[in-house]
Scaffold this active site. Sequence first.
Site: not given
Length: 359
Positions: A132, A156, A160
């Site tokens: 992302s 979050y 990643k």
Amino acid sequence: MSSTDKVILVTGGAGYIGSHTALLLLEAGYKVYIIDNLDNSVEEAIERVAKLAGKYRKNLFFYKVDLRNKDQLEKIFSMVRFDAVVHFAGLKAVGESVAKPLLYHENNLIGTLNLLDLMNEHGCTKLVFSSSATVYGQPKSVPCTEDFPLSATNPYGRTKLFIEEIIRDVQKADPEWSVILLRYFNPVGAHQSGLIGEDPRGIPNNLMPFVQQVAVGRLAELSVFGTDYPTRDGTGVRDYIHVMDLADGHIAALRKLFTGAKGCSVYNLGTGRGTSVLEIVAAFERASGKKIPLKFIGRRAGDSSEVYASTEKVERELHWRARYGIDEMCRDQWNWARENPWGYRAPDSMQQSVESSRF
Ligand code: NAD
Ligand code: WQD
């Protein structure tokens, strides 16, 4: 070997991006095995993919499996020899990750570790991973190029970042591995049929699904987070990308892996263009003919002013570029919304509980 002979494991394939990608993979002639725990999706999405796939539906298989359950995952790897894995499965809500960091680290990291371990054990060494733009943190300048420094502003994003690093380590340890990390910018829109699209649970976190739910009357108004950014109209600017373009980027990545790409490469998937919140609202109003009532409030914590991708590397090396603009993104988002104002489910429908199925 043509793509028809190739077997792809798609983790998280019942979800928003996974379902659109699974469809394109089927249409390209791949055999597709989806595994998903249906935590943020429903089996209906896979049924619709099967319907859209027409004659290719016979190449679609689904297993309801949680990546954290290594025994179940092992059974699938023992049963099928995968030529490559496209790894979408993960939790993705930024706010929830701040409230429940352990859940995010457990789900995203343990799930990925199990997957990588079984890939190793079964000699499957080709991987495309859903990363992302969040790994650029709050970028100091735009457009973001793939060599920007990486950081995370929430748990979050950290999952990643950690997964990218873990994958890099795995590839370094065994040069047989060939990996493509794809950093998505802001995926929106839906398949042109209006049969599949994004169906968030609860109040949406992201702009486009929020706007959609205002348009269909599920929500009263859109709160615009910040009007004092140093942008054209004071609202935040992002790189929105049509989910079908994004799905196509995965086909390009697999093509690269199957034509002998080595090592671990990373590519942005975006359009290279920024659009403000107010420009999205205006485009959605044009596409839907609906008025989106707005409430202007303060900035959302952690938001950047302007984020968009450099697409030079992906265009040069994967020969991929986004085809759709904001108007098409809004047209297809509205088409999906109009046909499915409550998403895949009736407002009070129950979750399905099928364990596995063949289409
Ligand atoms: P999504 O929630 O619609 O899809 C993810 C799927 O993974 C869901 O169907 C969910 O049920 C499944 N899943 C989650 N944990 C699982 C587990 N432990 N075992 C098996 N299945 C599991 O999300 P999406 O928007 O399609 O995103 C797909 C991927 O792309 C995610 O990894 C996400 O972080 C990443 N990504 C998304 C965006 C975005 O804005 N949508 C942007 C950048 C990156
Ligand atoms: C877009 C713009 C908001 C909602 C997030 C994740 C990122 C990635 C993509 C997964 C911003 C504004 C939003 C609202 C608003 N996901 N906005 N009112 O923040 O760019 O990225 O999704 O990897 O990790 O952080 O996307 O859709 O939330 O916001 O004004 O109700 O819309 O401030 O400018 P974002 P978004």
